[in-house]
Structure formats: C-alpha cells, structure tokens
Design a protein around this motif. Structure first.
Motif, PDB file in Angstrom:
ATOM      1  N   LEU A  92       0.816  -1.301  -0.027  1.00 52.81           N
ATOM      2  CA  LEU A  92       0.010  -0.103  -0.061  1.00 52.81           C
ATOM      3  C   LEU A  92       0.828   1.317  -0.074  1.00 52.81           C
ATOM      4  CD1 LEU A  92      -2.735  -1.019   2.397  1.00 52.81           C
ATOM      5  CD2 LEU A  92      -2.668  -1.283   0.000  1.00 52.81           C
ATOM      6  N   ARG A  93       1.977   1.537   0.682  1.00 50.44           N
ATOM      7  CA  ARG A  93       2.589   2.401   0.846  1.00 50.44           C
ATOM      8  C   ARG A  93       3.392   2.793  -0.620  1.00 50.44           C
ATOM      9  NH1 ARG A  93       4.203   4.963   5.728  1.00 50.44           N
ATOM     10  NH2 ARG A  93       3.340   3.773   7.556  1.00 50.44           N
ATOM     11  N   GLU A  94       3.672   1.675  -1.385  1.00 49.00           N
ATOM     12  CA  GLU A  94       4.196   1.983  -2.707  1.00 49.00           C
ATOM     13  C   GLU A  94       3.129   2.459  -3.583  1.00 49.00           C
ATOM     14  OE1 GLU A  94       7.880   1.443  -5.327  1.00 49.00           O
ATOM     15  OE2 GLU A  94       7.049   2.194  -3.429  1.00 49.00           O
ATOM     16  N   ALA A  95       2.089   1.958  -3.417  1.00 46.85           N
ATOM     17  CA  ALA A  95       0.966   2.837  -4.143  1.00 46.85           C
ATOM     18  C   ALA A  95       0.705   4.239  -3.733  1.00 46.85           C
ATOM     19  CB  ALA A  95      -0.395   2.081  -3.988  1.00 46.85           C
ATOM     20  N   SER A  96       0.951   4.645  -2.679  1.00 49.96           N
ATOM     21  CA  SER A  96       0.804   5.851  -2.342  1.00 49.96           C
ATOM     22  C   SER A  96       1.957   6.821  -2.859  1.00 49.96           C
ATOM     23  CB  SER A  96       0.711   6.227  -0.593  1.00 49.96           C
ATOM     24  OG  SER A  96       1.123   7.232  -0.165  1.00 49.96           O
ATOM     25  N   ARG A  97       3.112   6.076  -2.790  1.00 50.00           N
ATOM     26  CA  ARG A  97       4.338   6.636  -3.486  1.00 50.00           C
ATOM     27  C   ARG A  97       4.122   6.986  -4.723  1.00 50.00           C
ATOM     28  NH1 ARG A  97      10.112   5.638  -4.740  1.00 50.00           N
ATOM     29  NH2 ARG A  97       9.650   3.634  -5.268  1.00 50.00           N
ATOM     30  N   THR A  98       3.396   6.008  -5.594  1.00 48.09           N
ATOM     31  CA  THR A  98       3.326   6.127  -6.968  1.00 48.09           C
ATOM     32  C   THR A  98       2.455   7.440  -7.370  1.00 48.09           C
ATOM     33  OG1 THR A  98       3.560   3.683  -7.249  1.00 48.09           O
ATOM     34  CG2 THR A  98       2.541   5.062  -8.947  1.00 48.09           C
ATOM     35  N   ALA A  99       1.387   7.389  -6.563  1.00 44.09           N
ATOM     36  CA  ALA A  99       0.488   8.453  -6.687  1.00 44.09           C
ATOM     37  C   ALA A  99       1.429  10.124  -6.480  1.00 44.09           C
ATOM     38  CB  ALA A  99      -0.578   8.618  -5.770  1.00 44.09           C
ATOM     39  N   ARG A 100       2.029   9.783  -5.353  1.00 38.68           N
ATOM     40  CA  ARG A 100       2.756  11.350  -5.092  1.00 38.68           C
ATOM     41  C   ARG A 100       3.641  11.567  -6.317  1.00 38.68           C
ATOM     42  NH1 ARG A 100       4.535   9.685  -0.871  1.00 38.68           N
ATOM     43  NH2 ARG A 100       6.899   9.021  -1.288  1.00 38.68           N
ATOM     44  N   ILE A 101       4.394  10.592  -6.684  1.00 35.74           N
ATOM     45  CA  ILE A 101       5.464  10.788  -7.834  1.00 35.74           C
ATOM     46  C   ILE A 101       4.851  11.279  -9.182  1.00 35.74           C
ATOM     47  CG2 ILE A 101       7.188   9.545  -9.412  1.00 35.74           C
ATOM     48  CD1 ILE A 101       8.239   8.106  -6.772  1.00 35.74           C
TER      49      ILE A 101
END
Length: 222
Positions: A33-42
C-alpha cells in the motif's frame, strides 16, 4: 483554439495518468500500500512538472502558434489564458487515476460537479452585458470560466485525495523501480496520443485555412 487546447493537454499529460492507474492498482493488489501511495505522489509531481513546462512554452510562443497554426493573431491571448489551466488539469487527471485504481470514485464525482457549476457561474457573470461585437472578450470569458473551474475542482479533489491516501499509509513499503515502470507505460501511450491528437489538430486547423482561400471571411472561417 480548441484543437490547440487538446494538443496542449495531451502533451502535458503524456500518459502519466494511465501509468498511475495501472501501477497503483498493481501495488494495491500486492498489498504494497505504501508503494501505491508513493506512486500517486511521484505521478503528481511529474504531472505538475510537465504541465508547467508545456504551459510555459504555450505562453511564450502563443503569438507564433496563433499566426502559424490558427492564422489569426487574435488567438494568442486565448492561448495564453488556456495555458494557465494545463497543470491543474493534468494533476486532476492523476488524482482521478488514483481514485479509479483504489475503487473510490465519490471524490472525483464531487469535484466534477463542482467543476461544472463553477464553470457555468463564472461564465454567466462574465457574459452579462456582453457586447456582441467583441468576440475576443466572449472567448476569454469562456476560458476564464474554465480556469476557475479547473483550479477549484483540483483543490476539492486534492483534499479528498489527502484524506483518502491515509488508508494506504500502513504496512512496510517494498520499493520498486517506479521511474522505469512509469516511463515504460507512459511513453508509448504518450507517443500514440500525441500523434493522434496532432493529426486531429492539423485537420481542424486546415479547414479554416481552406475556407479562407475560397474567400470566406476570417471570423466565419474560424
């Protein structure tokens, strides 16, 4: 000017929204999930950068675009106004991609309703007492209404995004090569979209030019 507007949005988005939807959905499926959040941010930062660069280019070269492609120098002012909205439109697209990937569309729906209401209200008040002889003012009023709508719509959707992404801030992050993953998805989409939109834009630009060659008045040809 609509053909130039579509081309600007296509260049600004560059397929990043499609990449965001796919990668976020994949990481949620993997429980990362945290990588999904990082993807959105990037992807948001990438879209902000691209939208700002394309907007600056359209703003700087508006006179050349208006005369070379639209054969009407009066369109330069409208092109500069349209460019202001590019970053907000593409960032809203990333947030919509995020909500699509997580399967929660209420935020996007509310921002879309707000977009339409604000667009109608601003345009209505600006066109009150409109002088029919001043078509440039009418065109500017429609564009300014769109700018207000896009900015406000982005602000609403961004607030929903900030609230929603807290659900993803749990568990350990397993980092993946996001730059390579985003570019490998976005680049082919961007190329095909730019070619398709570019061809449509050229077609739409050639029609008024052909009408003018046949003696049609410039304002009627556009």
């Amino acid at each position: 000017t609509s053909s130039v507007y579509r081309l600007g949005i296509t260049l600004s988005s560059a397929g990043v929204g499609f990449a965001a939807t796919r990668i976020i959905a994949e990481e949620i499926e993997r429980k990362n999930l945290r990588e999904a959040s990082r993807t959105a941010r990037i992807c948001l930062f990438v879209s902000l950068f691209l939208g700002t660069v394309i907007a600056a280019l359209f703003f700087i070269f508006a006179d050349g675009i208006a005369t070379a492609f639209l054969t009407d120098a009066r369109a330069a002012h409208s092109i500069r106004l349209m460019a202001i909205s590019f970053p907000f439109i593409v960032m809203s697209g990333i947030i919509n991609a995020y909500f699509t990937a997580v399967g929660r569309m209420s935020g996007s729906a509310l921002s879309l309703i707000a977009d339409q209401l604000i667009r109608i209200a601003v345009t209505y008040f600006m066109l009150r007492g409109f002088d029919k002889s001043n078509l440039e003012y009418a065109c500017s009023s429609l564009i300014i209404g769109g700018i207000f709508a896009e900015v406000f719509s982005f602000m609403i959707s961004y607030l929903f995004y900030l609230k929603d992404k807290k659900r993803l801030m749990r568990g350990e992050i397993r980092r993946t090569p996001l730059a390579r993953r985003i570019s490998s998805i976005a680049f082919p989409v961007a190329i095909s979209s730019v070619i398709r939109t570019g061809l449509h834009s050229i077609e739409h630009m050639m029609i008024p030019a052909g009408l003018r060659k046949r003696g049609v008045d410039s304002s009627r040809a556009l």
